[in-house]
Design a protein around this motif. Structure first.
Motif, PDB file in Angstrom:
ATOM      1  N   ASP A 129       0.740  -1.156   0.193  1.00  0.00           N
ATOM      2  CA  ASP A 129      -0.108   0.160  -0.462  1.00  0.00           C
ATOM      3  C   ASP A 129       0.631   1.250  -0.040  1.00  0.00           C
TER       4      ASP A 129
ATOM      5  N   ASN B  34       2.666   1.675  -3.401  1.00  0.00           N
ATOM      6  CA  ASN B  34       1.248   1.845  -4.574  1.00  0.00           C
ATOM      7  C   ASN B  34       1.047   3.382  -4.218  1.00  0.00           C
ATOM      8  N   ARG B  35       1.103   4.113  -3.052  1.00  0.00           N
ATOM      9  CA  ARG B  35       1.053   5.696  -2.955  1.00  0.00           C
ATOM     10  C   ARG B  35       2.651   6.434  -3.003  1.00  0.00           C
TER      11      ARG B  35
ATOM     12  N   MET C 124       4.182   5.535  -5.811  1.00  0.00           N
ATOM     13  CA  MET C 124       3.793   5.807  -6.704  1.00  0.00           C
ATOM     14  C   MET C 124       3.138   5.772  -7.765  1.00  0.00           C
ATOM     15  N   LYS C 125       1.607   6.402  -7.089  1.00  0.00           N
ATOM     16  CA  LYS C 125       0.843   6.854  -7.316  1.00  0.00           C
ATOM     17  C   LYS C 125       1.856   9.056  -7.133  1.00  0.00           C
ATOM     18  N   ALA C 126       1.803   9.346  -6.418  1.00  0.00           N
ATOM     19  CA  ALA C 126       2.230  10.219  -5.800  1.00  0.00           C
ATOM     20  C   ALA C 126       3.449  11.316  -7.021  1.00  0.00           C
TER      21      ALA C 126
ATOM     22  N   GLY D 278       3.763   9.090  -9.598  1.00  0.00           N
ATOM     23  CA  GLY D 278       3.219   9.160 -11.366  1.00  0.00           C
ATOM     24  C   GLY D 278       4.000   8.123 -11.987  1.00  0.00           C
TER      25      GLY D 278
ATOM     26  N   SER E 111       5.010   4.432 -12.454  1.00  0.00           N
ATOM     27  CA  SER E 111       4.191   3.570 -13.491  1.00  0.00           C
ATOM     28  C   SER E 111       5.149   1.779 -13.559  1.00  0.00           C
TER      29      SER E 111
ATOM     30  N   MET F 250      -3.637  14.091   0.315  1.00  0.00           N
ATOM     31  CA  MET F 250      -2.853  12.949  -0.271  1.00  0.00           C
ATOM     32  C   MET F 250      -2.239  14.449  -0.605  1.00  0.00           C
TER      33      MET F 250
END
Length: 164
Positions: free
Chosen positions: A9, A12-13, A15-17, A19, A21, A72
């Motif tokens: 988790d 993933n956060r 990588m999302k923050a 960008g 992939s 976020m």
């Protein structure tokens, strides 16, 4: 129960923050070598430096990166708190307005009860006045009866004394 604080988790956060992939993109953004990302995955542990770098570089809240809590972005923190306060005020307002309406209804009922009691009290006072007048009339009649009976009583008592 889902654990929002698991390694996956958090990764993933992160990588999302930023960008990213892929692990290679994440390594490039963090300015580290790709094997370092693979090593962190094997250990199931994210170095705190990664969190700090992403938080500073992308304006992301570290609480969101670590725990998945709150907004976020840092700029959204004030908005998030403001929304929470507005929701709390709205909830309190609804609760207070409901309680206020209940109190108003109770007040209306008490006023109606009071009107009925005042009316009943007036009727009782009228009855009391009538009974008082009637009682006075009966006392007068009793006095008249006693006055009429008094001479007879005296004679009866005298006749009785003579007989003895």
């Amino acid at each position: 129960m889902v654990n929002a604080n698991s390694f996956e988790d958090r990764l993933n956060r992160i990588m999302k923050a930023c960008g990213a992939s892929s692990d290679a993109q994440l390594a490039k953004i963090l300015e580290i070598k790709s094997p370092s990302v693979a090593a962190a995955k094997r250990r199931q542990q994210i170095p705190s430096g990664w969190i700090e770098k992403i938080a500073k570089s992308y304006g992301v809240c570290s609480d969101w990166l670590f725990f998945g809590e709150g907004p976020m972005k840092r700029g959204e923190a004030g908005n998030h708190l403001q929304e929470q306060v507005q929701e709390a005020v709205a909830d309190a307002s609804l609760s207070a307005s409901g309680e206020l309406e209940e109190l108003r209804q109770e007040c209306r009922e008490l006023r109606q009860d009071n009107r009925e009691l005042v009316k009943e009290n007036r009727e009782l006072m009228k009855d009391k006045l009538e009974l008082t007048k009637e009682n006075g009339d009966l006392r007068v009649k009793l006095a008249e009866i006693k006055a009429r009976a008094a001479p007879d009583q005296g004679m009866h008592n005298e006749a009785h004394r003579k007989a003895i």
